[in-house]
Design a protein around this motif. Structure first.
Motif, PDB file in Angstrom:
ATOM      1  N   UNK A  56       1.145  -1.355  -0.165  1.00 47.72           N
ATOM      2  CA  UNK A  56      -0.167  -0.103   0.234  1.00 47.72           C
ATOM      3  C   UNK A  56       0.767   1.010   0.178  1.00 47.72           C
ATOM      4  N   UNK A  57       1.905   1.446   0.856  1.00 49.05           N
ATOM      5  CA  UNK A  57       3.003   2.542   0.353  1.00 49.05           C
ATOM      6  C   UNK A  57       3.595   2.902  -0.210  1.00 49.05           C
ATOM      7  N   UNK A 247      -4.746   2.630   9.957  1.00 51.96           N
ATOM      8  CA  UNK A 247      -3.554   3.022   8.566  1.00 51.96           C
ATOM      9  C   UNK A 247      -4.832   2.838   7.542  1.00 51.96           C
ATOM     10  N   UNK A 248      -5.541   2.385   6.632  1.00 54.08           N
ATOM     11  CA  UNK A 248      -6.557   2.495   6.273  1.00 54.08           C
ATOM     12  C   UNK A 248      -7.403   4.325   5.744  1.00 54.08           C
ATOM     13  N   UNK A 249      -7.571   4.788   7.020  1.00 55.33           N
ATOM     14  CA  UNK A 249      -7.942   5.942   6.893  1.00 55.33           C
ATOM     15  C   UNK A 249      -7.092   7.077   6.429  1.00 55.33           C
ATOM     16  N   UNK A 250      -5.989   6.805   6.960  1.00 53.96           N
ATOM     17  CA  UNK A 250      -5.002   8.039   6.139  1.00 53.96           C
ATOM     18  C   UNK A 250      -4.631   7.640   4.815  1.00 53.96           C
ATOM     19  N   UNK A 273      -0.556   4.972 -16.723  1.00 50.48           N
ATOM     20  CA  UNK A 273       0.192   4.285 -15.321  1.00 50.48           C
ATOM     21  C   UNK A 273      -0.984   4.603 -14.349  1.00 50.48           C
ATOM     22  N   UNK A 274      -1.019   6.013 -14.485  1.00 46.69           N
ATOM     23  CA  UNK A 274      -1.628   6.535 -13.159  1.00 46.69           C
ATOM     24  C   UNK A 274      -3.113   6.172 -13.409  1.00 46.69           C
ATOM     25  N   UNK A 275      -3.946   5.671 -14.696  1.00 48.16           N
ATOM     26  CA  UNK A 275      -5.186   4.635 -14.235  1.00 48.16           C
ATOM     27  C   UNK A 275      -4.701   3.481 -13.015  1.00 48.16           C
ATOM     28  N   UNK A 276      -4.242   2.152 -13.696  1.00 46.55           N
ATOM     29  CA  UNK A 276      -3.455   1.397 -13.224  1.00 46.55           C
ATOM     30  C   UNK A 276      -3.298   1.288 -12.210  1.00 46.55           C
ATOM     31  N   UNK A 277      -2.785   2.502 -11.189  1.00 49.12           N
ATOM     32  CA  UNK A 277      -1.704   2.953  -9.995  1.00 49.12           C
ATOM     33  C   UNK A 277      -3.303   2.582  -9.100  1.00 49.12           C
ATOM     34  N   UNK A 278      -4.064   3.995  -9.583  1.00 49.79           N
ATOM     35  CA  UNK A 278      -5.294   4.115  -9.334  1.00 49.79           C
ATOM     36  C   UNK A 278      -6.090   3.194  -8.804  1.00 49.79           C
ATOM     37  N   UNK A 279      -6.197   1.837  -9.891  1.00 49.68           N
ATOM     38  CA  UNK A 279      -7.095   1.410  -9.886  1.00 49.68           C
ATOM     39  C   UNK A 279      -6.800   0.056  -9.093  1.00 49.68           C
ATOM     40  N   UNK A 280      -5.957  -0.007  -8.728  1.00 47.03           N
ATOM     41  CA  UNK A 280      -5.106  -1.056  -8.005  1.00 47.03           C
ATOM     42  C   UNK A 280      -5.211  -0.424  -6.120  1.00 47.03           C
ATOM     43  N   UNK A 281      -5.051   0.557  -6.036  1.00 47.78           N
ATOM     44  CA  UNK A 281      -5.510   1.141  -4.614  1.00 47.78           C
ATOM     45  C   UNK A 281      -6.681   1.118  -4.131  1.00 47.78           C
ATOM     46  N   UNK A 282      -7.488   1.524  -5.504  1.00 46.82           N
ATOM     47  CA  UNK A 282      -9.562   1.597  -5.198  1.00 46.82           C
ATOM     48  C   UNK A 282      -9.809   0.044  -5.051  1.00 46.82           C
ATOM     49  N   UNK A 283      -8.716  -0.839  -5.489  1.00 45.81           N
ATOM     50  CA  UNK A 283      -9.616  -2.513  -4.879  1.00 45.81           C
ATOM     51  C   UNK A 283      -9.059  -2.611  -3.631  1.00 45.81           C
ATOM     52  N   UNK A 284      -7.836  -1.795  -3.088  1.00 47.78           N
ATOM     53  CA  UNK A 284      -7.669  -2.305  -1.773  1.00 47.78           C
ATOM     54  C   UNK A 284      -7.780  -1.967  -1.365  1.00 47.78           C
TER      55      UNK A 284
END
Length: 296
Positions: A56-57, A247-250, A273-284
């Motif tokens: 995540x970090x 942690x998730x709140x932050x 690449x921005x879409x790929x990173x944001x989609x991965x974070x959103x899935x988490x």
């Protein structure tokens, strides 16, 4: 007055150039050396817990770097302008995201939350100013902020500061209703967030009302982070440990601030690449929400 204005404009350009040189030197130093844990204090227990969130970090770090690169495309040398103010706020948002990220890595979660409170404020101010170019809120922000911090912040403002501020009011054609009391108890410039008076909808000026102009949910995050701003809350002293919720709140707060910044301000300069990173974070984030829902 024009000479004073030009002097300050020249000074702003000099400061920007100096900051750029300093950043370049710092980047070279970062590339040639590694930060030793012996040189930093950390909350060891929390730092160990944060190791479980390496993925995540790492994604947050990538998002921060992508956002920083994108807003560099919007850089302007004209500090005293709508474009200049928007860029300064955008840069500040990224800087606070970095600070919060680094404090999370070190396990200083209370410090990270202090920074996130400031990040939320800057995000709200940025959206107000960026979205209301027609109302020229940036001019009223500049005039009020300069008066409150440079002039009132000193033990007696210098004549040059006063002259510059007065010239700023004339050059920006600031409405008298903002500077004078009229039929009010005091002028708008003396109100907290008074620079928003053209679009503000409530009787009393406060941050909740300012958030309502952008997104009312922002105030909830701001209020939650406010407990950490002074460090005197008993709750922060009894529970400073790293929990999944905290942690998730932050992570969510940083993600939302950066995503909104990019989509609003510099969407035209990011790639897939921005879409790929944001989609991965959103899935988490969605996985975390689903997990919490199943426990209820």
């Amino acid at each position: 007055n024009l000479s004073i204005w030009l002097k300050y404009s020249s000074l702003s350009f000099t400061i920007i150039s100096l900051n750029t040189r300093i950043l370049n030197i710092m980047e070279e130093a970062r590339m040639s050396t590694t930060v030793s844990k012996r040189n930093l204090f950390c909350d060891e227990l929390n730092a160990v817990t944060m190791c479980e969130y390496k993925r995540e970090l790492s994604l947050l770090r990538r998002l921060i770097k992508m956002t920083e690169k994108a807003i560099e495309e919007k850089d302007t040398r004209d500090t005293w302008s709508y474009e200049g103010i928007c860029h300064m706020f955008a840069t500040s948002i990224v800087s606070y995201a970095k600070m919060a990220h680094d404090n999370m890595v070190l396990g200083h979660l209370n410090a990270a939350n202090m920074v996130l409170r400031v990040l939320i404020e800057n995000s709200v101010f940025f959206e107000l100013i960026y979205n209301d170019e027609k109302e020229e809120l940036w001019k009223y922000y500049m005039v009020q902020s300069y008066r409150d911090t440079v002039i009132r912040g000193k033990d007696g403002a210098s004549l040059k500061d006063l002259e510059f501020w007065e010239d700023m009011c004339k050059r920006y054609e600031i409405d008298k209703a903002f500077l004078e009391k009229g039929n009010r108890d005091r002028p708008y410039i003396d109100e907290n967030y008074g620079w928003t008076y053209k679009i503000y909808k409530k009787k009393r000026f406060n941050f909740r009302g300012v958030c309502d102009l952008v997104d009312s949910s922002e105030y909830l995050g701001f209020k939650l982070m406010s407990a950490y701003s002074h460090g005197t809350s008993i709750a922060t002293k009894l529970s400073s440990s790293a929990t999944m919720d905290k942690i998730m709140s932050m992570i969510v707060t940083i993600y939302i601030a950066l995503y909104r910044l990019v989509t609003l301000y510099c969407w035209d300069v990011v790639d897939e690449s921005f879409d790929r990173v944001t989609e991965t974070i959103e899935n988490i984030i969605y996985s975390y929400i689903d997990c919490q829902s199943s426990l209820e």
